[in-house]
Design a protein around this motif. Structure first.
Motif, PDB file in Angstrom:
ATOM      1  N   LEU A  49      -7.073   3.884  25.248  1.00 15.53           N
ATOM      2  CA  LEU A  49      -6.843   5.171  24.597  1.00 15.53           C
ATOM      3  C   LEU A  49      -5.372   5.560  24.641  1.00 15.53           C
ATOM      4  CD1 LEU A  49      -9.925   7.112  25.992  1.00 15.53           C
ATOM      5  CD2 LEU A  49      -9.573   6.405  23.621  1.00 15.53           C
ATOM      6  N   ASP A  50      -4.734   5.335  25.767  1.00 18.17           N
ATOM      7  CA  ASP A  50      -3.335   5.709  25.931  1.00 18.17           C
ATOM      8  C   ASP A  50      -2.440   4.947  24.961  1.00 18.17           C
ATOM      9  OD1 ASP A  50      -1.424   7.288  27.592  1.00 18.17           O
ATOM     10  OD2 ASP A  50      -0.622   5.297  28.061  1.00 18.17           O
ATOM     11  N   ASP A  72      -5.167   8.986  17.572  1.00 20.90           N
ATOM     12  CA  ASP A  72      -4.205  10.010  18.002  1.00 20.90           C
ATOM     13  C   ASP A  72      -4.862  11.023  18.936  1.00 20.90           C
ATOM     14  OD1 ASP A  72      -2.140   8.872  16.597  1.00 20.90           O
ATOM     15  OD2 ASP A  72      -2.339  10.197  14.848  1.00 20.90           O
ATOM     16  N   GLN A  73      -6.099  11.385  18.642  1.00 24.41           N
ATOM     17  CA  GLN A  73      -6.804  12.322  19.521  1.00 24.41           C
ATOM     18  C   GLN A  73      -7.048  11.695  20.888  1.00 24.41           C
ATOM     19  OE1 GLN A  73     -10.070  13.037  16.737  1.00 24.41           O
ATOM     20  NE2 GLN A  73      -9.554  15.219  16.683  1.00 24.41           N
ATOM     21  N   GLY A  74      -7.380  10.408  20.896  1.00 17.32           N
ATOM     22  CA  GLY A  74      -7.565   9.712  22.165  1.00 17.32           C
ATOM     23  C   GLY A  74      -6.288   9.695  22.979  1.00 17.32           C
ATOM     24  N   ASN A  75      -5.176   9.473  22.305  1.00 15.43           N
ATOM     25  CA  ASN A  75      -3.885   9.480  22.988  1.00 15.43           C
ATOM     26  C   ASN A  75      -3.562  10.862  23.540  1.00 15.43           C
ATOM     27  OD1 ASN A  75      -0.606   9.743  22.594  1.00 15.43           O
ATOM     28  ND2 ASN A  75      -1.250   7.744  23.358  1.00 15.43           N
ATOM     29  N   ASP A  76      -3.903  11.902  22.784  1.00 14.48           N
ATOM     30  CA  ASP A  76      -3.673  13.272  23.258  1.00 14.48           C
ATOM     31  C   ASP A  76      -4.511  13.571  24.500  1.00 14.48           C
ATOM     32  OD1 ASP A  76      -1.893  13.753  21.216  1.00 14.48           O
ATOM     33  OD2 ASP A  76      -3.350  14.764  19.924  1.00 14.48           O
ATOM     34  N   ILE A  77      -5.734  13.038  24.519  1.00 12.62           N
ATOM     35  CA  ILE A  77      -6.619  13.264  25.668  1.00 12.62           C
ATOM     36  C   ILE A  77      -6.023  12.647  26.929  1.00 12.62           C
ATOM     37  CG2 ILE A  77      -8.855  12.624  26.670  1.00 12.62           C
ATOM     38  CD1 ILE A  77     -10.034  12.977  23.836  1.00 12.62           C
ATOM     39  N   THR A  78      -5.565  11.404  26.831  1.00 10.58           N
ATOM     40  CA  THR A  78      -4.998  10.761  28.020  1.00 10.58           C
ATOM     41  C   THR A  78      -3.702  11.440  28.450  1.00 10.58           C
ATOM     42  OG1 THR A  78      -3.857   9.092  26.660  1.00 10.58           O
ATOM     43  CG2 THR A  78      -6.038   8.523  27.506  1.00 10.58           C
ATOM     44  N   ALA A  79      -2.934  11.943  27.476  1.00 15.00           N
ATOM     45  CA  ALA A  79      -1.667  12.603  27.810  1.00 15.00           C
ATOM     46  C   ALA A  79      -1.886  13.902  28.575  1.00 15.00           C
ATOM     47  CB  ALA A  79      -0.870  12.871  26.537  1.00 15.00           C
ATOM     48  N   MET A  81      -4.572  14.491  30.603  1.00 16.46           N
ATOM     49  CA  MET A  81      -5.462  14.306  31.747  1.00 16.46           C
ATOM     50  C   MET A  81      -4.810  14.760  33.049  1.00 16.46           C
ATOM     51  SD  MET A  81      -7.182  10.593  30.932  1.00 16.46           S
ATOM     52  CE  MET A  81      -7.914  10.467  32.578  1.00 16.46           C
ATOM     53  N   ARG A  82      -5.575  15.437  33.863  1.00 14.93           N
ATOM     54  CA  ARG A  82      -5.071  15.900  35.157  1.00 14.93           C
ATOM     55  C   ARG A  82      -4.704  14.730  36.068  1.00 14.93           C
ATOM     56  NH1 ARG A  82      -8.318  16.982  39.534  1.00 14.93           N
ATOM     57  NH2 ARG A  82     -10.159  17.139  38.189  1.00 14.93           N
ATOM     58  N   LEU A  83      -5.431  13.614  35.939  1.00 18.87           N
ATOM     59  CA  LEU A  83      -5.212  12.468  36.823  1.00 18.87           C
ATOM     60  C   LEU A  83      -4.513  11.308  36.106  1.00 18.87           C
ATOM     61  CD1 LEU A  83      -8.668  12.445  38.658  1.00 18.87           C
ATOM     62  CD2 LEU A  83      -6.514  13.430  39.444  1.00 18.87           C
ATOM     63  N   LYS A  84      -3.766  11.604  35.044  1.00 18.77           N
ATOM     64  CA  LYS A  84      -3.152  10.531  34.258  1.00 18.77           C
ATOM     65  C   LYS A  84      -2.196   9.677  35.095  1.00 18.77           C
ATOM     66  CE  LYS A  84       0.510  13.544  32.441  1.00 18.77           C
ATOM     67  NZ  LYS A  84       1.125  14.112  31.213  1.00 18.77           N
ATOM     68  N   ASP A  85      -1.445  10.306  36.000  1.00 17.61           N
ATOM     69  CA  ASP A  85      -0.509   9.530  36.818  1.00 17.61           C
ATOM     70  C   ASP A  85      -1.253   8.589  37.761  1.00 17.61           C
ATOM     71  OD1 ASP A  85       1.621  10.771  35.601  1.00 17.61           O
ATOM     72  OD2 ASP A  85       1.877  12.277  37.177  1.00 17.61           O
ATOM     73  N   GLU A  86      -2.405   9.013  38.225  1.00 17.44           N
ATOM     74  CA  GLU A  86      -3.189   8.147  39.107  1.00 17.44           C
ATOM     75  C   GLU A  86      -3.732   6.943  38.341  1.00 17.44           C
ATOM     76  OE1 GLU A  86      -6.751   8.375  42.436  1.00 17.44           O
ATOM     77  OE2 GLU A  86      -5.866  10.213  41.630  1.00 17.44           O
ATOM     78  N   PHE A  87      -4.107   7.156  37.083  1.00 21.28           N
ATOM     79  CA  PHE A  87      -4.594   6.031  36.287  1.00 21.28           C
ATOM     80  C   PHE A  87      -3.493   5.005  36.056  1.00 21.28           C
ATOM     81  CE2 PHE A  87      -8.382   8.459  35.439  1.00 21.28           C
ATOM     82  CZ  PHE A  87      -9.339   7.476  35.232  1.00 21.28           C
ATOM     83  N   SER A  88      -2.287   5.479  35.862  1.00 21.41           N
ATOM     84  CA  SER A  88      -1.169   4.558  35.694  1.00 21.41           C
ATOM     85  C   SER A  88      -0.990   3.693  36.940  1.00 21.41           C
ATOM     86  CB  SER A  88       0.113   5.348  35.403  1.00 21.41           C
ATOM     87  OG  SER A  88       1.203   4.483  35.206  1.00 21.41           O
ATOM     88  N   LYS A  89      -1.129   4.300  38.104  1.00 25.88           N
ATOM     89  CA  LYS A  89      -1.001   3.555  39.362  1.00 25.88           C
ATOM     90  C   LYS A  89      -2.159   2.577  39.539  1.00 25.88           C
ATOM     91  CE  LYS A  89       1.460   7.352  41.641  1.00 25.88           C
ATOM     92  NZ  LYS A  89       1.371   8.426  42.674  1.00 25.88           N
ATOM     93  N   LEU A  90      -3.368   3.018  39.182  1.00 23.44           N
ATOM     94  CA  LEU A  90      -4.528   2.132  39.298  1.00 23.44           C
ATOM     95  C   LEU A  90      -4.386   0.922  38.383  1.00 23.44           C
ATOM     96  CD1 LEU A  90      -7.372   4.818  39.399  1.00 23.44           C
ATOM     97  CD2 LEU A  90      -6.746   3.265  41.266  1.00 23.44           C
ATOM     98  N   TYR A  91      -3.862   1.156  37.193  1.00 21.57           N
ATOM     99  CA  TYR A  91      -3.654   0.043  36.257  1.00 21.57           C
ATOM    100  C   TYR A  91      -2.694  -0.986  36.856  1.00 21.57           C
ATOM    101  CZ  TYR A  91      -2.539  -2.477  31.965  1.00 21.57           C
ATOM    102  OH  TYR A  91      -2.360  -3.462  31.025  1.00 21.57           O
ATOM    103  N   GLU A  92      -1.640  -0.506  37.493  1.00 15.05           N
ATOM    104  CA  GLU A  92      -0.669  -1.418  38.105  1.00 15.05           C
ATOM    105  C   GLU A  92      -1.277  -2.164  39.289  1.00 15.05           C
ATOM    106  OE1 GLU A  92       2.740   0.934  39.028  1.00 15.05           O
ATOM    107  OE2 GLU A  92       3.327   1.194  36.923  1.00 15.05           O
TER     108      GLU A  92
END
Length: 252
Positions: A49-50, A72-79, A81-92
């Motif tokens: 989505l991001d 675009d709506q999916g991208n807006d949702i991820t942008a 998200m309250r926990l978006k930074d945590e998802f970035s870390k989990l992905y890494e």
């Protein structure tokens, strides 16, 4: 990369998600049972989505992607998200971190142009794996994932994970009929099978000869129910989503 599963989301209520994991690859004929798997699916959906990669596809017969909103709506949702930074870390933690470097390996800023000071090579700062390339902005290298830390994160985040028995599994008699059409399956006959009919073993490649003739809707799947410690981990998930994934819970 070759897709391993297709995932369909049926409902998201509070901190619980329900869906189906469709078995589409004979090399991985079972749904992983450890909690790292559902967490990796949540991270994978976030990444799709991001990046704007999840949208409706035309091939319903083959189980194409589905998303009830626009990319675009999916991208807006991820942008948002309250926990978006945590998802970035989990992905890494799963796939490693993307590090921008010069052609000869020196660290670059995020703009892909500015050499960081003091000048240092990525290999002297990070534990790198074999991933490297050029993404149109700069050269890059990849760090290794962290299986231990991701596993601990899964233990903290996924509070319950249930898997149903497999559905749509062909019967042994159906597989036998494909292999030996002139020898009907008859347990009553002396030459018949020793065991009663029942679901075939998905580890058996013969089964996949039959499954290759099936539509997506006819393929085996397991229902899953996933409860997380914070509903924010499901903020990007919605009923009607469907996507193919390479995730198995394995960390690179």
């Amino acid at each position: 990369m070759t897709s391993i599963f297709t995932v369909s989301i049926d409902s998201v209520e509070g901190s619980t998600l329900r869906g189906r994991v469709h078995i589409i690859n004979p090399d991985v004929p079972s749904v992983p049972r450890k909690s790292v798997f559902p967490l990796s699916l949540l991270v994978d959906a976030w990444w799709h989505l991001d990046r704007g990669f999840l949208h409706d596809e035309d091939d319903e017969e083959e189980g194409g992607d589905r998303y009830p909103f626009t990319a675009d709506q999916g991208n807006d949702i991820t942008a948002s998200m309250r926990l978006k930074d945590e998802f970035s870390k989990l992905y890494e933690l799963i796939l490693g971190k993307h590090i921008r470097v010069t052609e000869d390996g020196y660290l670059l800023a995020d703009d892909g142009k500015t050499v960081l000071e003091p000048r240092r090579k990525a290999k002297d700062v990070y534990q790198l794996d074999s991933g490297r390339g050029h993404d149109g902005i700069s050269h890059f290298v990849m760090t290794s994932g962290n299986a231990e830390e991701f596993s601990q994160g899964a233990a903290d985040i996924v509070t319950r994970y249930d898997i149903s028995p497999y559905r749509n599994v062909p019967l042994r008699s159906e597989v036998a009929a494909l292999e030996n059409p002139d020898e009907p399956w008859d347990p009553e006959e002396p030459w018949g099978p020793e065991e009663p009919d029942g679901p075939a073993d998905l580890d058996d490649y013969t089964v996949w000869k039959l499954l290759r003739t099936c539509s997506f809707a006819e393929l085996p799947y397991a229902e899953i129910a996933v409860t997380v410690s914070d509903a924010g981990y499901l903020e990007h998930m919605v009923a009607g989503m469907r996507w193919s994934t390479t995730m198995t819970g394995h960390v690179c």
